[in-house]
Design a protein around this motif. Structure first.
Motif, PDB file in Angstrom:
ATOM      1  N   ILE A 109       0.851  -1.191   0.000  1.00  0.00           N
ATOM      2  CA  ILE A 109       0.000   0.000   0.000  1.00  0.00           C
ATOM      3  C   ILE A 109       0.889   1.244   0.000  1.00  0.00           C
ATOM      4  O   ILE A 109       1.839   1.353   0.765  1.00  0.00           O
ATOM      5  CB  ILE A 109      -0.949   0.003   1.217  1.00  0.00           C
ATOM      6  CG1 ILE A 109      -1.916  -1.172   1.120  1.00  0.00           C
ATOM      7  CG2 ILE A 109      -1.713   1.314   1.299  1.00  0.00           C
ATOM      8  CD1 ILE A 109      -2.783  -1.364   2.327  1.00  0.00           C
ATOM      9  N   ASN A 110       0.581   2.182  -0.891  1.00  0.00           N
ATOM     10  CA  ASN A 110       1.309   3.448  -1.079  1.00  0.00           C
ATOM     11  C   ASN A 110       2.725   3.275  -1.617  1.00  0.00           C
ATOM     12  O   ASN A 110       3.498   4.229  -1.642  1.00  0.00           O
ATOM     13  CB  ASN A 110       1.338   4.289   0.195  1.00  0.00           C
ATOM     14  CG  ASN A 110      -0.038   4.758   0.596  1.00  0.00           C
ATOM     15  OD1 ASN A 110      -0.865   5.078  -0.263  1.00  0.00           O
ATOM     16  ND2 ASN A 110      -0.301   4.786   1.886  1.00  0.00           N
ATOM     17  N   GLU A 111       3.081   2.079  -2.035  1.00  0.00           N
ATOM     18  CA  GLU A 111       4.389   1.841  -2.649  1.00  0.00           C
ATOM     19  C   GLU A 111       4.264   1.960  -4.166  1.00  0.00           C
ATOM     20  O   GLU A 111       3.192   1.769  -4.731  1.00  0.00           O
ATOM     21  CB  GLU A 111       4.895   0.423  -2.309  1.00  0.00           C
ATOM     22  CG  GLU A 111       5.153   0.192  -0.834  1.00  0.00           C
ATOM     23  CD  GLU A 111       6.356   0.968  -0.321  1.00  0.00           C
ATOM     24  OE1 GLU A 111       7.319   1.145  -1.074  1.00  0.00           O
ATOM     25  OE2 GLU A 111       6.304   1.406   0.840  1.00  0.00           O
ATOM     26  N   THR A 112       5.374   2.247  -4.830  1.00  0.00           N
ATOM     27  CA  THR A 112       5.392   2.276  -6.288  1.00  0.00           C
ATOM     28  C   THR A 112       5.865   0.925  -6.806  1.00  0.00           C
ATOM     29  O   THR A 112       6.910   0.430  -6.390  1.00  0.00           O
ATOM     30  CB  THR A 112       6.324   3.387  -6.808  1.00  0.00           C
ATOM     31  OG1 THR A 112       5.842   4.644  -6.337  1.00  0.00           O
ATOM     32  CG2 THR A 112       6.361   3.404  -8.323  1.00  0.00           C
ATOM     33  N   VAL A 113       5.068   0.335  -7.651  1.00  0.00           N
ATOM     34  CA  VAL A 113       5.423  -0.919  -8.311  1.00  0.00           C
ATOM     35  C   VAL A 113       5.441  -0.647  -9.813  1.00  0.00           C
ATOM     36  O   VAL A 113       5.019   0.413 -10.276  1.00  0.00           O
ATOM     37  CB  VAL A 113       4.440  -2.058  -7.973  1.00  0.00           C
ATOM     38  CG1 VAL A 113       4.483  -2.400  -6.494  1.00  0.00           C
ATOM     39  CG2 VAL A 113       3.028  -1.723  -8.412  1.00  0.00           C
ATOM     40  N   TYR A 114       5.923  -1.611 -10.571  1.00  0.00           N
ATOM     41  CA  TYR A 114       6.054  -1.437 -12.016  1.00  0.00           C
ATOM     42  C   TYR A 114       5.226  -2.483 -12.729  1.00  0.00           C
ATOM     43  O   TYR A 114       5.298  -3.661 -12.411  1.00  0.00           O
ATOM     44  CB  TYR A 114       7.530  -1.513 -12.408  1.00  0.00           C
ATOM     45  CG  TYR A 114       8.310  -0.433 -11.714  1.00  0.00           C
ATOM     46  CD1 TYR A 114       8.438   0.822 -12.279  1.00  0.00           C
ATOM     47  CD2 TYR A 114       8.876  -0.658 -10.455  1.00  0.00           C
ATOM     48  CE1 TYR A 114       9.122   1.833 -11.622  1.00  0.00           C
ATOM     49  CE2 TYR A 114       9.555   0.346  -9.800  1.00  0.00           C
ATOM     50  CZ  TYR A 114       9.678   1.588 -10.387  1.00  0.00           C
ATOM     51  OH  TYR A 114      10.338   2.599  -9.732  1.00  0.00           O
ATOM     52  N   VAL A 115       4.429  -2.030 -13.688  1.00  0.00           N
ATOM     53  CA  VAL A 115       3.516  -2.901 -14.421  1.00  0.00           C
ATOM     54  C   VAL A 115       4.004  -3.010 -15.859  1.00  0.00           C
ATOM     55  O   VAL A 115       4.233  -2.007 -16.528  1.00  0.00           O
ATOM     56  CB  VAL A 115       2.077  -2.342 -14.409  1.00  0.00           C
ATOM     57  CG1 VAL A 115       1.135  -3.262 -15.164  1.00  0.00           C
ATOM     58  CG2 VAL A 115       1.605  -2.122 -12.997  1.00  0.00           C
ATOM     59  N   GLN A 116       4.139  -4.239 -16.305  1.00  0.00           N
ATOM     60  CA  GLN A 116       4.540  -4.499 -17.680  1.00  0.00           C
ATOM     61  C   GLN A 116       3.385  -5.219 -18.370  1.00  0.00           C
ATOM     62  O   GLN A 116       2.924  -6.262 -17.906  1.00  0.00           O
ATOM     63  CB  GLN A 116       5.803  -5.348 -17.709  1.00  0.00           C
ATOM     64  CG  GLN A 116       6.416  -5.483 -19.067  1.00  0.00           C
ATOM     65  CD  GLN A 116       7.714  -6.264 -19.002  1.00  0.00           C
ATOM     66  OE1 GLN A 116       7.765  -7.325 -18.377  1.00  0.00           O
ATOM     67  NE2 GLN A 116       8.745  -5.741 -19.635  1.00  0.00           N
ATOM     68  N   ILE A 117       2.921  -4.661 -19.476  1.00  0.00           N
ATOM     69  CA  ILE A 117       1.799  -5.230 -20.210  1.00  0.00           C
ATOM     70  C   ILE A 117       2.308  -5.749 -21.549  1.00  0.00           C
ATOM     71  O   ILE A 117       2.877  -4.986 -22.340  1.00  0.00           O
ATOM     72  CB  ILE A 117       0.696  -4.181 -20.428  1.00  0.00           C
ATOM     73  CG1 ILE A 117       0.209  -3.666 -19.071  1.00  0.00           C
ATOM     74  CG2 ILE A 117      -0.460  -4.767 -21.231  1.00  0.00           C
ATOM     75  CD1 ILE A 117      -0.695  -2.469 -19.155  1.00  0.00           C
TER      76      ILE A 117
END
Length: 120
Positions: free
Chosen positions: A52-60
């Motif tokens: 929660i409130n962390e930055t993650v990275y999404v690869q599509i």
């Protein structure tokens, strides 16, 4: 007499012109606007605990990754960032800043629908 005939023809011509204007004036073109739903689907990230409130990275679909801030699961629909993609089947990989894979699955999203991915 010649002047009376000319006035008659003039009056008759004006009457014909006026009736044509009224008749043909109502046959104008119409403008129409067509609208519909946009051909988009959405992915929203949420978490119950850790991210929660962390930055993650999404690869599509093996494209460049997108940084996304994770929101609480109960607030995902209102405050979560929507990632826009085309409707259909997609491979979604989510990883944290250290490179740990948090989610790696194929999903299917239909037009104007949002898929919420809940991280651990």
């Amino acid at each position: 007499m010649k002047q009376k005939i000319n006035l008659r023809y003039l009056a008759l011509g004006l009457l014909v012109a006026l009736s044509m204007m009224l008749t043909l004036g109502s046959c104008g073109s119409t403008a129409s606007i067509s609208g519909g739903l946009s051909d988009e689907a959405y992915v929203v990230l949420s978490a119950n605990r850790t991210y929660i409130n962390e930055t993650v990275y999404v690869q599509i679909d093996a494209e460049e990754s997108i940084p996304v801030k994770v929101v609480r699961d109960d607030k995902a629909a209102r405050t979560g960032r929507r990632i826009v993609l085309k409707p259909g089947k997609h491979r979604i990989v989510v990883f944290d800043s250290a490179g740990k894979v948090l989610y790696n699955q194929h999903i299917f999203v239909s037009t104007r629908n949002a898929k919420t991915i809940v991280l651990p």
